[in-house]
Design a protein around this motif. Sequence first.
Motif, mmCIF file in Angstrom:
data_model
loop_
_atom_site.group_PDB
_atom_site.id
_atom_site.type_symbol
_atom_site.label_atom_id
_atom_site.label_comp_id
_atom_site.label_asym_id
_atom_site.label_seq_id
_atom_site.Cartn_x
_atom_site.Cartn_y
_atom_site.Cartn_z
ATOM 1 N N PRO A 217 6.407 -21.304 -21.008
ATOM 2 C CA PRO A 217 6.068 -21.861 -19.707
ATOM 3 C C PRO A 217 4.643 -22.360 -19.654
ATOM 4 C CG PRO A 217 6.018 -19.482 -19.601
ATOM 5 C CD PRO A 217 6.498 -19.859 -20.985
ATOM 6 N N SER A 218 4.460 -23.425 -18.911
ATOM 7 C CA SER A 218 3.117 -23.855 -18.583
ATOM 8 C C SER A 218 2.694 -23.091 -17.346
ATOM 9 C CB SER A 218 3.099 -25.352 -18.311
ATOM 10 O OG SER A 218 3.332 -26.050 -19.500
ATOM 11 N N PRO A 219 1.423 -22.839 -17.195
ATOM 12 C CA PRO A 219 0.957 -22.033 -16.085
ATOM 13 C C PRO A 219 1.271 -22.666 -14.747
ATOM 14 C CG PRO A 219 -0.815 -22.569 -17.610
ATOM 15 C CD PRO A 219 0.384 -23.300 -18.058
ATOM 16 N N ALA A 220 1.549 -21.846 -13.761
ATOM 17 C CA ALA A 220 1.825 -22.328 -12.406
ATOM 18 C C ALA A 220 0.656 -22.002 -11.505
ATOM 19 C CB ALA A 220 3.103 -21.674 -11.873
ATOM 20 N N GLY A 221 0.354 -22.922 -10.624
ATOM 21 C CA GLY A 221 -0.716 -22.691 -9.661
ATOM 22 C C GLY A 221 -0.202 -21.951 -8.449
ATOM 23 N N ALA B 41 -2.215 -30.167 -30.461
ATOM 24 C CA ALA B 41 -2.577 -30.374 -29.053
ATOM 25 C C ALA B 41 -3.264 -29.134 -28.488
ATOM 26 C CB ALA B 41 -1.322 -30.720 -28.239
ATOM 27 N N LEU B 42 -2.779 -27.956 -28.841
ATOM 28 C CA LEU B 42 -3.414 -26.727 -28.360
ATOM 29 C C LEU B 42 -4.843 -26.604 -28.880
ATOM 30 C CD1 LEU B 42 -0.441 -24.213 -28.650
ATOM 31 C CD2 LEU B 42 -1.472 -25.107 -26.543
ATOM 32 N N ASN C 253 -6.185 -17.274 -20.273
ATOM 33 C CA ASN C 253 -5.709 -17.126 -21.657
ATOM 34 C C ASN C 253 -4.520 -18.018 -21.985
ATOM 35 O OD1 ASN C 253 -3.807 -15.880 -20.076
ATOM 36 N ND2 ASN C 253 -3.513 -14.159 -21.458
ATOM 37 N N TRP C 254 -4.315 -19.093 -21.249
ATOM 38 C CA TRP C 254 -3.072 -19.844 -21.422
ATOM 39 C C TRP C 254 -2.965 -20.522 -22.786
ATOM 40 C CZ3 TRP C 254 -2.142 -25.145 -21.728
ATOM 41 C CH2 TRP C 254 -3.230 -25.988 -21.496
ATOM 42 N N VAL C 255 -4.063 -20.987 -23.383
ATOM 43 C CA VAL C 255 -3.972 -21.609 -24.711
ATOM 44 C C VAL C 255 -3.574 -20.565 -25.754
ATOM 45 C CG1 VAL C 255 -5.241 -22.790 -26.544
ATOM 46 C CG2 VAL C 255 -5.518 -23.536 -24.177
ATOM 47 N N ALA C 256 -4.186 -19.396 -25.706
ATOM 48 C CA ALA C 256 -3.836 -18.316 -26.641
ATOM 49 C C ALA C 256 -2.382 -17.896 -26.447
ATOM 50 C CB ALA C 256 -4.766 -17.121 -26.455
ATOM 51 N N ASP C 257 -1.929 -17.827 -25.209
ATOM 52 C CA ASP C 257 -0.540 -17.472 -24.919
ATOM 53 C C ASP C 257 0.413 -18.510 -25.516
ATOM 54 O OD1 ASP C 257 1.578 -15.942 -23.553
ATOM 55 O OD2 ASP C 257 1.705 -17.712 -22.256
ATOM 56 N N HIS C 258 0.080 -19.788 -25.372
ATOM 57 C CA HIS C 258 0.928 -20.842 -25.923
ATOM 58 C C HIS C 258 0.929 -20.817 -27.448
ATOM 59 C CE1 HIS C 258 2.314 -23.503 -22.586
ATOM 60 N NE2 HIS C 258 1.628 -22.569 -21.949
ATOM 61 N N ARG C 259 -0.205 -20.502 -28.052
ATOM 62 C CA ARG C 259 -0.235 -20.385 -29.524
ATOM 63 C C ARG C 259 0.705 -19.276 -29.996
ATOM 64 N NH1 ARG C 259 -6.524 -21.277 -29.903
ATOM 65 N NH2 ARG C 259 -6.534 -23.448 -30.547
ATOM 66 N N GLN C 260 0.679 -18.150 -29.292
ATOM 67 C CA GLN C 260 1.559 -17.031 -29.651
ATOM 68 C C GLN C 260 3.027 -17.433 -29.475
ATOM 69 O OE1 GLN C 260 0.935 -13.457 -27.385
ATOM 70 N NE2 GLN C 260 2.640 -12.407 -28.348
ATOM 71 N N GLN D 117 6.031 -17.755 -32.374
ATOM 72 C CA GLN D 117 7.347 -17.128 -32.274
ATOM 73 C C GLN D 117 8.457 -18.150 -32.497
ATOM 74 O OE1 GLN D 117 7.060 -15.428 -28.350
ATOM 75 N NE2 GLN D 117 6.293 -13.467 -29.117
ATOM 76 N N VAL D 118 8.323 -19.321 -31.892
ATOM 77 C CA VAL D 118 9.322 -20.377 -32.074
ATOM 78 C C VAL D 118 9.369 -20.804 -33.535
ATOM 79 C CG1 VAL D 118 9.861 -22.794 -31.537
ATOM 80 C CG2 VAL D 118 9.278 -21.206 -29.691
ATOM 81 N N MET D 119 8.203 -21.039 -34.126
ATOM 82 C CA MET D 119 8.153 -21.478 -35.529
ATOM 83 C C MET D 119 8.734 -20.408 -36.464
ATOM 84 S SD MET D 119 6.731 -24.568 -35.651
ATOM 85 C CE MET D 119 5.817 -24.876 -37.150
ATOM 86 N N ASP D 120 8.368 -19.158 -36.247
ATOM 87 C CA ASP D 120 8.859 -18.070 -37.112
ATOM 88 C C ASP D 120 10.367 -17.883 -36.981
ATOM 89 O OD1 ASP D 120 6.261 -17.637 -37.962
ATOM 90 O OD2 ASP D 120 5.972 -15.828 -36.756
ATOM 91 N N HIS D 121 10.891 -18.027 -35.772
ATOM 92 C CA HIS D 121 12.312 -17.771 -35.540
ATOM 93 C C HIS D 121 13.189 -18.963 -35.901
ATOM 94 C CE1 HIS D 121 15.809 -15.820 -33.764
ATOM 95 N NE2 HIS D 121 16.095 -16.988 -33.212
#
Length: 136
Positions: free
Chosen positions: A4-8, A59-60, A114-121, A125-129
């Motif tokens: 998810p992208s962050p919501a305001g 992009a991240l 921390n949204w960039v770090a969250d997206h990297r994680q 997960q997507v890449m590993d799985h």
Amino acid sequence: MTAPSPAGDEGNSVTVSVLGPNLRWAAGLNAEIVVKTPFVSGRIDLALSVSKLEGWADALDRLDAGVDVAWMEMSRGPSIFIQLNGEHGCPEVVVEDESGSMVTVRVPLVPPDNWVADHRQRLRQVMDHWVPMLSG
């Protein structure tokens, strides 16, 4: 997997969800972009390749360095643009579907620190799985 992208505070969100392998394209994943706001909501199908996922990693890195990004801009299908200082004085995600519906949606967001770090994680997960299951 959902990234998810962050919501305001307004309840705005832009989410890219990986749904699973594409049965017609062994080197791709089925995914969707979902936009939700109090005013407009919508979704569009998306095919993700390893190169598009690697493009999200790049992009991240640029976002973390304070640079606006365009993701999937030169490919068929929808594009996502992230402007760190958008028209409304906050970050905005622009989802553009010029090749299909010809609709563009601009969504202002207030991301957590921390949204960039969250997206990297989430990307890891997507890449590993999923990537080991793809061919090509």
